[in-house]
Enzyme design. Structure first.
Site, PDB file in Angstrom:
ATOM      1  N   ASP A   1       4.083  -7.246 -10.888  1.00  0.00           N
ATOM      2  CA  ASP A   1       2.774  -7.860 -10.637  1.00  0.00           C
ATOM      3  C   ASP A   1       2.787  -9.325 -11.060  1.00  0.00           C
ATOM      4  O   ASP A   1       3.034  -9.644 -12.219  1.00  0.00           O
ATOM      5  CB  ASP A   1       1.695  -7.094 -11.407  1.00  0.00           C
ATOM      6  CG  ASP A   1       0.291  -7.409 -10.936  1.00  0.00           C
ATOM      7  OD1 ASP A   1       0.045  -8.540 -10.474  1.00  0.00           O
ATOM      8  OD2 ASP A   1      -0.572  -6.515 -11.038  1.00  0.00           O
TER       9      ASP A   1
ATOM     10  N   SER B   1      -7.575  -3.980 -10.482  1.00  0.00           N
ATOM     11  CA  SER B   1      -7.561  -5.350 -10.953  1.00  0.00           C
ATOM     12  C   SER B   1      -8.830  -5.651 -11.760  1.00  0.00           C
ATOM     13  O   SER B   1      -9.031  -5.054 -12.815  1.00  0.00           O
ATOM     14  CB  SER B   1      -7.373  -6.303  -9.767  1.00  0.00           C
ATOM     15  OG  SER B   1      -7.018  -7.589 -10.203  1.00  0.00           O
TER      16      SER B   1
ATOM     17  N   HIS C   1       1.194  -6.810  -7.003  1.00  0.00           N
ATOM     18  CA  HIS C   1      -0.221  -6.517  -7.250  1.00  0.00           C
ATOM     19  C   HIS C   1      -0.757  -5.649  -6.116  1.00  0.00           C
ATOM     20  O   HIS C   1      -1.418  -6.118  -5.196  1.00  0.00           O
ATOM     21  CB  HIS C   1      -1.009  -7.827  -7.353  1.00  0.00           C
ATOM     22  CG  HIS C   1      -2.340  -7.698  -8.015  1.00  0.00           C
ATOM     23  ND1 HIS C   1      -2.495  -7.271  -9.312  1.00  0.00           N
ATOM     24  CD2 HIS C   1      -3.587  -7.950  -7.548  1.00  0.00           C
ATOM     25  CE1 HIS C   1      -3.776  -7.265  -9.629  1.00  0.00           C
ATOM     26  NE2 HIS C   1      -4.453  -7.676  -8.570  1.00  0.00           N
TER      27      HIS C   1
END
Length: 193
Positions: free
Chosen positions: A144, A89, A175
């Site tokens: 996601d 991320s 995610h």
């Protein structure tokens, strides 16, 4: 290993057991404390429709990671020609930022559920010829809802346009990271040796 927004240096350490035994694995904690817990490489403003990135903090974190790599090289007996950054991320965004601006420091990056922030990197970007020497692994969840996969599809096009060596993979997950993704990462790393 560079963790996500709101996490800490322990977040990705579970990966270390899966990596080849000859790797010296280091997990770095981001410098910014988030008031409700955890750490960040740069703050995000969630008050509008879109998240707004604090670009000054992102740049400072990029420079700090570069300094940390230099510190590792001077302080430990590591293979300086075989350094990889793995980020998830926000950590993925940062790892790619370091790779694209200082490819001389790395062999490659593993960027999971992030994307390349092209505009802020442009003034610092290395030449295409330097970037082409790197290896890139991108993994992203096709479902996601935090960092939409469409952003990483743009990253893919950006790297392909440069002519970078790229392994791009999408996984049926939100995610997060699936066991298959981790297995693909390990295989990719073994293929670099």
């Amino acid at each position: 290993l560079l963790h996500r927004y709101g996490s800490n240096e322990m977040d990705l350490l579970s990966f270390s057991d899966e990596l080849p035994a000859n790797y010296f694995v280091v997990s770095v904690q981001a410098p910014i404390t988030i008031p409700w817990g955890g750490f960040a490489w740069f703050n995000l403003d969630f008050s509008g429709i879109e998240k707004i990135v604090d670009l000054e903090q992102a740049e400072q974190s990029r420079l700090q990671v570069i300094k940390f790599i230099d510190y590792m090289k001077s302080s430990y007996e590591i293979d300086e020609d075989n350094i990889l950054l793995l980020g998830f991320s926000q950590g993925a965004m940062l790892s790619q930022g370091v790779a694209l601006t200082r490819p001389d420091l790395l062999k490659g990056t593993i960027a999971l559920s992030g994307f390349i922030m092209e505009e802020p990197l442009k003034p610092h970007m290395a030449s295409k010829e330097e970037i082409k020497k790197l290896q890139f692994f991108i993994g992203h969840g096709s479902m996601d809802d935090v960092v939409p996969v469409a952003q990483d599809r743009k990253s893919r096009l950006f790297l392909e346009d440069i002519g970078a060596s790229l392994s791009y993979n999408e996984y049926p997950v939100a995610h997060g990271i699936l066991p298959q993704e981790l297995a693909d990462i390990v295989q990719w790393i073994k293929g670099l040796q």
